[in-house]
Design an enzyme around this catalytic site. Structure first.
Site, PDB file in Angstrom:
ATOM      1  N   ASP A   1       0.812  -1.230   0.000  1.00 18.69           N
ATOM      2  CA  ASP A   1       0.000   0.000   0.000  1.00 18.69           C
ATOM      3  C   ASP A   1       0.842   1.274   0.000  1.00 18.69           C
ATOM      4  O   ASP A   1       0.457   2.287   0.566  1.00 18.69           O
ATOM      5  CB  ASP A   1      -0.966   0.011   1.205  1.00 18.69           C
ATOM      6  CG  ASP A   1      -1.846  -1.216   1.229  1.00 18.69           C
ATOM      7  OD1 ASP A   1      -2.215  -1.680   0.138  1.00 18.69           O
ATOM      8  OD2 ASP A   1      -2.147  -1.711   2.332  1.00 18.69           O
TER       9      ASP A   1
ATOM     10  N   LYS B   1       1.744   1.967  -5.165  1.00 14.01           N
ATOM     11  CA  LYS B   1       2.260   1.367  -6.407  1.00 14.01           C
ATOM     12  C   LYS B   1       1.318   1.638  -7.576  1.00 14.01           C
ATOM     13  O   LYS B   1       1.757   1.967  -8.671  1.00 14.01           O
ATOM     14  CB  LYS B   1       2.435  -0.152  -6.228  1.00 14.01           C
ATOM     15  CG  LYS B   1       3.468  -0.517  -5.174  1.00 14.01           C
ATOM     16  CD  LYS B   1       3.518  -2.021  -4.945  1.00 14.01           C
ATOM     17  CE  LYS B   1       2.284  -2.576  -4.286  1.00 14.01           C
ATOM     18  NZ  LYS B   1       2.067  -2.157  -2.889  1.00 14.01           N
TER      19      LYS B   1
ATOM     20  N   GLY C   1      -4.607  -4.457  -3.627  1.00 13.56           N
ATOM     21  CA  GLY C   1      -5.616  -3.436  -3.913  1.00 13.56           C
ATOM     22  C   GLY C   1      -4.860  -2.189  -4.315  1.00 13.56           C
ATOM     23  O   GLY C   1      -4.203  -1.576  -3.484  1.00 13.56           O
ATOM     24  N   HIS C   2      -4.892  -1.865  -5.600  1.00 11.15           N
ATOM     25  CA  HIS C   2      -4.117  -0.735  -6.108  1.00 11.15           C
ATOM     26  C   HIS C   2      -5.076   0.370  -6.536  1.00 11.15           C
ATOM     27  O   HIS C   2      -5.897   0.180  -7.421  1.00 11.15           O
ATOM     28  CB  HIS C   2      -3.232  -1.170  -7.289  1.00 11.15           C
ATOM     29  CG  HIS C   2      -2.207  -2.197  -6.898  1.00 11.15           C
ATOM     30  ND1 HIS C   2      -1.379  -2.822  -7.793  1.00 11.15           N
ATOM     31  CD2 HIS C   2      -1.876  -2.707  -5.683  1.00 11.15           C
ATOM     32  CE1 HIS C   2      -0.580  -3.663  -7.143  1.00 11.15           C
ATOM     33  NE2 HIS C   2      -0.874  -3.614  -5.874  1.00 11.15           N
ATOM     34  N   THR C   3      -4.949   1.518  -5.885  1.00 12.99           N
ATOM     35  CA  THR C   3      -5.894   2.611  -6.100  1.00 12.99           C
ATOM     36  C   THR C   3      -5.312   3.667  -7.027  1.00 12.99           C
ATOM     37  O   THR C   3      -4.170   4.090  -6.847  1.00 12.99           O
ATOM     38  CB  THR C   3      -6.222   3.287  -4.751  1.00 12.99           C
ATOM     39  OG1 THR C   3      -6.464   2.267  -3.798  1.00 12.99           O
ATOM     40  CG2 THR C   3      -7.421   4.201  -4.862  1.00 12.99           C
TER      41      THR C   3
ATOM     42  N   GLN D   1       1.965  -6.120  -3.150  1.00 17.18           N
ATOM     43  CA  GLN D   1       2.464  -6.216  -1.764  1.00 17.18           C
ATOM     44  C   GLN D   1       3.743  -5.373  -1.611  1.00 17.18           C
ATOM     45  O   GLN D   1       3.895  -4.400  -2.317  1.00 17.18           O
ATOM     46  CB  GLN D   1       2.688  -7.686  -1.354  1.00 17.18           C
ATOM     47  CG  GLN D   1       1.389  -8.481  -1.183  1.00 17.18           C
ATOM     48  CD  GLN D   1       0.786  -8.961  -2.481  1.00 17.18           C
ATOM     49  OE1 GLN D   1       1.449  -9.598  -3.279  1.00 17.18           O
ATOM     50  NE2 GLN D   1      -0.477  -8.671  -2.702  1.00 17.18           N
TER      51      GLN D   1
ATOM     52  N   ARG E   1      -8.404  -0.995   9.008  1.00 17.34           N
ATOM     53  CA  ARG E   1      -7.632   0.183   9.383  1.00 17.34           C
ATOM     54  C   ARG E   1      -6.149  -0.198   9.326  1.00 17.34           C
ATOM     55  O   ARG E   1      -5.737  -1.218   9.882  1.00 17.34           O
ATOM     56  CB  ARG E   1      -8.027   0.531  10.819  1.00 17.34           C
ATOM     57  CG  ARG E   1      -7.697   1.903  11.301  1.00 17.34           C
ATOM     58  CD  ARG E   1      -8.138   2.008  12.765  1.00 17.34           C
ATOM     59  NE  ARG E   1      -7.407   3.054  13.422  1.00 17.34           N
ATOM     60  CZ  ARG E   1      -7.832   4.308  13.532  1.00 17.34           C
ATOM     61  NH1 ARG E   1      -9.016   4.639  13.069  1.00 17.34           N
ATOM     62  NH2 ARG E   1      -7.090   5.224  14.126  1.00 17.34           N
TER      63      ARG E   1
ATOM     64  N   SER F   1       5.367  12.165  -4.790  1.00 18.26           N
ATOM     65  CA  SER F   1       3.917  12.229  -4.948  1.00 18.26           C
ATOM     66  C   SER F   1       3.333  13.046  -3.809  1.00 18.26           C
ATOM     67  O   SER F   1       3.639  12.813  -2.638  1.00 18.26           O
ATOM     68  CB  SER F   1       3.357  10.806  -4.956  1.00 18.26           C
ATOM     69  OG  SER F   1       1.957  10.829  -4.976  1.00 18.26           O
ATOM     70  N   VAL F   2       2.490  14.025  -4.174  1.00 17.39           N
ATOM     71  CA  VAL F   2       1.956  14.945  -3.157  1.00 17.39           C
ATOM     72  C   VAL F   2       0.426  14.893  -3.077  1.00 17.39           C
ATOM     73  O   VAL F   2      -0.198  15.777  -2.486  1.00 17.39           O
ATOM     74  CB  VAL F   2       2.439  16.395  -3.420  1.00 17.39           C
ATOM     75  CG1 VAL F   2       3.937  16.506  -3.206  1.00 17.39           C
ATOM     76  CG2 VAL F   2       2.048  16.858  -4.831  1.00 17.39           C
TER      77      VAL F   2
HETATM   78  P1  GDP Z   1      -0.803   0.209  -3.523  1.00 18.08           P
HETATM   79  O1  GDP Z   1      -1.404  -1.048  -3.017  1.00 18.08           O
HETATM   80  O2  GDP Z   1       0.655   0.296  -3.289  1.00 18.08           O
HETATM   81  O3  GDP Z   1      -1.169   0.497  -4.955  1.00 18.08           O
HETATM   82  O4  GDP Z   1      -1.443   1.397  -2.652  1.00 18.08           O
HETATM   83  P2  GDP Z   1      -2.995   1.539  -2.241  1.00 18.08           P
HETATM   84  O5  GDP Z   1      -3.742   1.985  -3.427  1.00 18.08           O
HETATM   85  O6  GDP Z   1      -3.477   0.353  -1.525  1.00 18.08           O
HETATM   86  O7  GDP Z   1      -2.879   2.683  -1.143  1.00 18.08           O
HETATM   87  C1  GDP Z   1      -2.350   3.920  -1.422  1.00 18.08           C
HETATM   88  C2  GDP Z   1      -3.436   4.991  -1.152  1.00 18.08           C
HETATM   89  O8  GDP Z   1      -2.841   6.268  -1.108  1.00 18.08           O
HETATM   90  C3  GDP Z   1      -4.483   5.079  -2.249  1.00 18.08           C
HETATM   91  O9  GDP Z   1      -5.710   5.421  -1.679  1.00 18.08           O
HETATM   92  C4  GDP Z   1      -3.969   6.201  -3.150  1.00 18.08           C
HETATM   93  O10 GDP Z   1      -5.000   6.854  -3.856  1.00 18.08           O
HETATM   94  C5  GDP Z   1      -3.355   7.101  -2.131  1.00 18.08           C
HETATM   95  N1  GDP Z   1      -2.208   7.885  -2.591  1.00 18.08           N
HETATM   96  C6  GDP Z   1      -1.210   7.527  -3.443  1.00 18.08           C
HETATM   97  N2  GDP Z   1      -0.276   8.486  -3.523  1.00 18.08           N
HETATM   98  C7  GDP Z   1      -0.688   9.483  -2.698  1.00 18.08           C
HETATM   99  C8  GDP Z   1      -0.125  10.751  -2.316  1.00 18.08           C
HETATM  100  O11 GDP Z   1       0.949  11.152  -2.741  1.00 18.08           O
HETATM  101  N3  GDP Z   1      -0.824  11.477  -1.406  1.00 18.08           N
HETATM  102  C9  GDP Z   1      -2.011  11.070  -0.886  1.00 18.08           C
HETATM  103  N4  GDP Z   1      -2.622  11.861  -0.004  1.00 18.08           N
HETATM  104  N5  GDP Z   1      -2.568   9.883  -1.219  1.00 18.08           N
HETATM  105  C10 GDP Z   1      -1.911   9.104  -2.107  1.00 18.08           C
HETATM  106  P1  IMO Z   2      -0.934  -4.271  -2.144  1.00 18.15           P
HETATM  107  O1  IMO Z   2      -0.507  -4.829  -3.470  1.00 18.15           O
HETATM  108  C1  IMO Z   2      -0.930  -4.614   2.201  1.00 18.15           C
HETATM  109  C2  IMO Z   2      -0.860  -8.649   3.866  1.00 18.15           C
HETATM  110  C3  IMO Z   2      -2.092  -9.093   4.622  1.00 18.15           C
HETATM  111  C4  IMO Z   2      -1.472 -10.032   5.632  1.00 18.15           C
HETATM  112  C5  IMO Z   2      -0.350 -10.695   4.828  1.00 18.15           C
HETATM  113  C6  IMO Z   2      -0.719 -12.055   4.251  1.00 18.15           C
HETATM  114  O2  IMO Z   2      -2.235  -3.548  -2.191  1.00 18.15           O
HETATM  115  O3  IMO Z   2       0.168  -3.473  -1.531  1.00 18.15           O
HETATM  116  P2  IMO Z   2      -2.275 -12.808   2.243  1.00 18.15           P
HETATM  117  O4  IMO Z   2      -3.737 -12.600   2.002  1.00 18.15           O
HETATM  118  O5  IMO Z   2      -1.397 -12.253   1.165  1.00 18.15           O
HETATM  119  O6  IMO Z   2      -1.938 -14.225   2.565  1.00 18.15           O
HETATM  120  O7  IMO Z   2      -1.971 -11.982   3.587  1.00 18.15           O
HETATM  121  O8  IMO Z   2      -0.048  -9.802   3.764  1.00 18.15           O
HETATM  122  N1  IMO Z   2      -1.114  -8.169   2.494  1.00 18.15           N
HETATM  123  C7  IMO Z   2      -1.093  -6.886   2.130  1.00 18.15           C
HETATM  124  N2  IMO Z   2      -0.922  -5.769   2.878  1.00 18.15           N
HETATM  125  N3  IMO Z   2      -1.078  -4.503   0.863  1.00 18.15           N
HETATM  126  C8  IMO Z   2      -1.219  -5.617   0.107  1.00 18.15           C
HETATM  127  O9  IMO Z   2      -1.223  -5.572  -1.240  1.00 18.15           O
HETATM  128  C9  IMO Z   2      -1.268  -6.873   0.730  1.00 18.15           C
HETATM  129  N4  IMO Z   2      -1.425  -8.141   0.298  1.00 18.15           N
HETATM  130  C10 IMO Z   2      -1.308  -8.924   1.387  1.00 18.15           C
HETATM  131  O10 IMO Z   2      -2.744  -8.003   5.237  1.00 18.15           O
HETATM  132  O11 IMO Z   2      -0.875  -9.297   6.664  1.00 18.15           O
HETATM  133 MG    MG Z   3      -2.903  -1.697  -1.731  1.00 17.66          MG
END
Ligand code: GDP
Ligand code: IMO
Ligand code: MG
Length: 432
Positions: free
Chosen positions: A13, A16, A40-42, A226, A306, A415-416
């Site tokens: 998270d 990416k 979960g990539h947002t 991950q 959370r 990234s801001v």
């Molecule tokens: P990923 O799994 O690495 O792709 O990351 P996630 O999408 O799970 O979580 C990153 C969260 O931060 C998402 O809700 C993005 O929209 C948000 N995000 C990414 N870059 C920034 C940033 O520079 N600032 C803020 N405030 N949010 C960001």
């Molecule tokens: P992205 O790509 C954050 C964590 C789970 C748990 C551990 C093992 O969005 O960054 P699993 O279901 O893979 O066997 O769970 O890994 N986990 C992540 N935490 N971002 C993820 O993916 C994750 N994928 C798995 O919360 O602690």
């Molecule tokens: Mg994620």
């Protein structure tokens, strides 16, 4: 031609999806190489939010080819649903835009059941806090040589035999060991026949395609899921995911030669978060932790949990630079630190009088270390509107400089904000 790998440097998270989306404009191909729908990539584009679990984040660009590599594990129901959602949002998902490796393994319904049953059976202190998506059991079957591959859906009798054999064992475990409901053969068999019809048109040989792309001087972007410290070999085992998340797996998970990788972008959140259990040395339990969680909207994109929050961990960062061969960092969510009067970065750990420059591999030690912090002055002003490095507050620049020093890699992207445009691209990894 350039090939660039994007990986998370922390516990997932890191942002990416946003960075992959940003870099996709320079790429011809975007490839997922490991993990499944635990990811979960947002992405936020012009205020509109998209969350991808299995389809590469590059899919929003109509003229790019997205690929799901052999190292990925696919829950066909989730993939088909994600395809339908994108289509409902006006995107066309056709085989000339998305290719699936036949060698990718399938997440079967019994994998998710077992994942959840196993977690439920563990005592609170031992629970990994998995996403419950069947990731561990599916990779176990792959390594145990009893997994079902995407390509098996082409061969009705092979699929039938493998499913029968699997259910024989899994239903024994589910009912006898975990007191859970069995999975019924006919229902799964019929459902997967429907999935086969929808997925087979997308099958292709990704290794062959990527090799051809390379020879035509096209640009390839590998999208990690991950993070480094969730890696099955190098992470805080057993509180990890079940695949290799580091850059080396971009090659194994797609069939691409290591000598052709040109750059590795390490995505590093300006602070640290973690979902699920396991060691987290810089975790904060005070108001600062709550402020980061709230300002950063730190809730899991897959499970809605959370996220635990803490200071930036330079030990984690330096480990990631070494393990991935990071050539440049993308520092994300710098805007979330605005308003903090003091910022801390861990530069080493201590335990029983011993100093650690790397994460201890013993999980109990990793869980017991005390971070050694250095303190920096924060900045007050909001920075999400800034697009030029020179316009950043002096204290933000000093923070970035220190992050580069402790991690051992230059910050090429800052990234801001969540939107595609809220980014400072200081050096494009596709340019040599
Ligand atoms: P990923 O799994 O690495 O792709 O990351 P996630 O999408 O799970 O979580 C990153 C969260 O931060 C998402 O809700 C993005 O929209 C948000 N995000 C990414 N870059 C920034 C940033 O520079 N600032 C803020 N405030 N949010 C960001
Ligand atoms: P992205 O790509 C954050 C964590 C789970 C748990 C551990 C093992 O969005 O960054 P699993 O279901 O893979 O066997 O769970 O890994 N986990 C992540 N935490 N971002 C993820 O993916 C994750 N994928 C798995 O919360 O602690
Ligand atoms: Mg994620």
């Amino acid at each position: 031609m350039s090939s660039v790998v994007v990986v998370g440097t922390q516990w997932g998270d890191e942002g990416k999806g946003k960075v992959v989306d940003l870099l996709t404009r320079y790429a011809d191909f975007v490839v997922r190489f490991q993990g499944g729908n635990n990811a979960g990539h947002t992405l936020v584009v012009e205020g509109k939010k998209f969350i991808f679990h299995i389809i590469p984040s590059g899919i929003l660009y109509e003229d790019k080819m997205c690929m799901i590599g052999n190292g990925v594990i696919i829950d066909p129901g989730v993939l088909i649903k994600e395809m339908a959602q994108l289509q409902a949002q006006g995107l066309t998902i056709t085989p000339d835009r998305l290719m699936i490796s036949e060698a990718a393994h399938l997440i079967m319904p019994y994998h998710a059941s077992l994942d959840q049953a196993k977690e439920n059976a563990l005592s609170d202190g031992d629970k990994i806090g998995t996403t419950g998506r069947g990731i561990g059991p599916c990779y176990m079957d792959k390594v145990g040589r009893v997994g079902i591959k995407a390509g098996d859906l082409r061969d009705e009798s092979l699929f039938r035999d493998k499913l029968k054999a699997a259910l024989d064992e899994k239903n024994f475990l589910l009912t006898k060991k975990y007191n859970a409901a069995p999975v019924e053969f006919e229902a799964v068999y019929r459902q997967f026949q429907e999935f086969a019809e929808k997925l087979i048109p997308f099958y292709g040989n990704i290794s062959v395609e990527l090799d051809a792309a390379r020879k035509k001087d096209q640009n390839i972007l590998f999208e990690g899921a991950q993070g480094t410290h969730l890696d099955i070999d190098h992470g805080t085992y057993p509180f990890v995911t079940s695949s290799n998340t580091i850059a080396g797996n971009a090659c194994t998970g797609s069939g691409f030669g290591p000598a052709y990788i040109d750059a590795v972008v390490g995505i590093m959140k300006a602070y640290t978060t973690r979902v699920g259990s396991g060691p987290f040395p810089t975790e904060l339990f005070d108001t600062v932790g709550n402020e980061l969680q709230e300002k950063g909207h730190e809730f899991g994109a897959t499970t809605g949990r959370r996220r635990r929050c803490g200071w930036l961990d330079g030990v984690v960062g330096a480990d990631a630079t070494r393990l991935n061969g990071v050539t440049g960092l993308a520092i994300t969510k710098l805007d979330v630190l605005s308003g903090q009067s003091e910022l801390k970065i861990a530069t080493s750990y201590e335990l029983n009088g011993k100093s650690y420059a790397a994460m201890p591999s013993n999980v109990r030690e990793a869980g017991a270390v005390t971070p050694v912090y250095e303190s920096l002055e924060g900045w007050k002003e909001e920075i999400d509107h800034i697009r030029d490095y020179d316009d950043l507050p002096l204290k933000a620049k000093e923070y970035i400089k220190r992050v580069e020093e402790v991690s051992g890699a230059p910050a090429n992207i800052i990234s801001v904000g969540p939107d595609r445009e809220e980014t400072l691209l200081l050096k494009n990894p596709f340019e040599k």
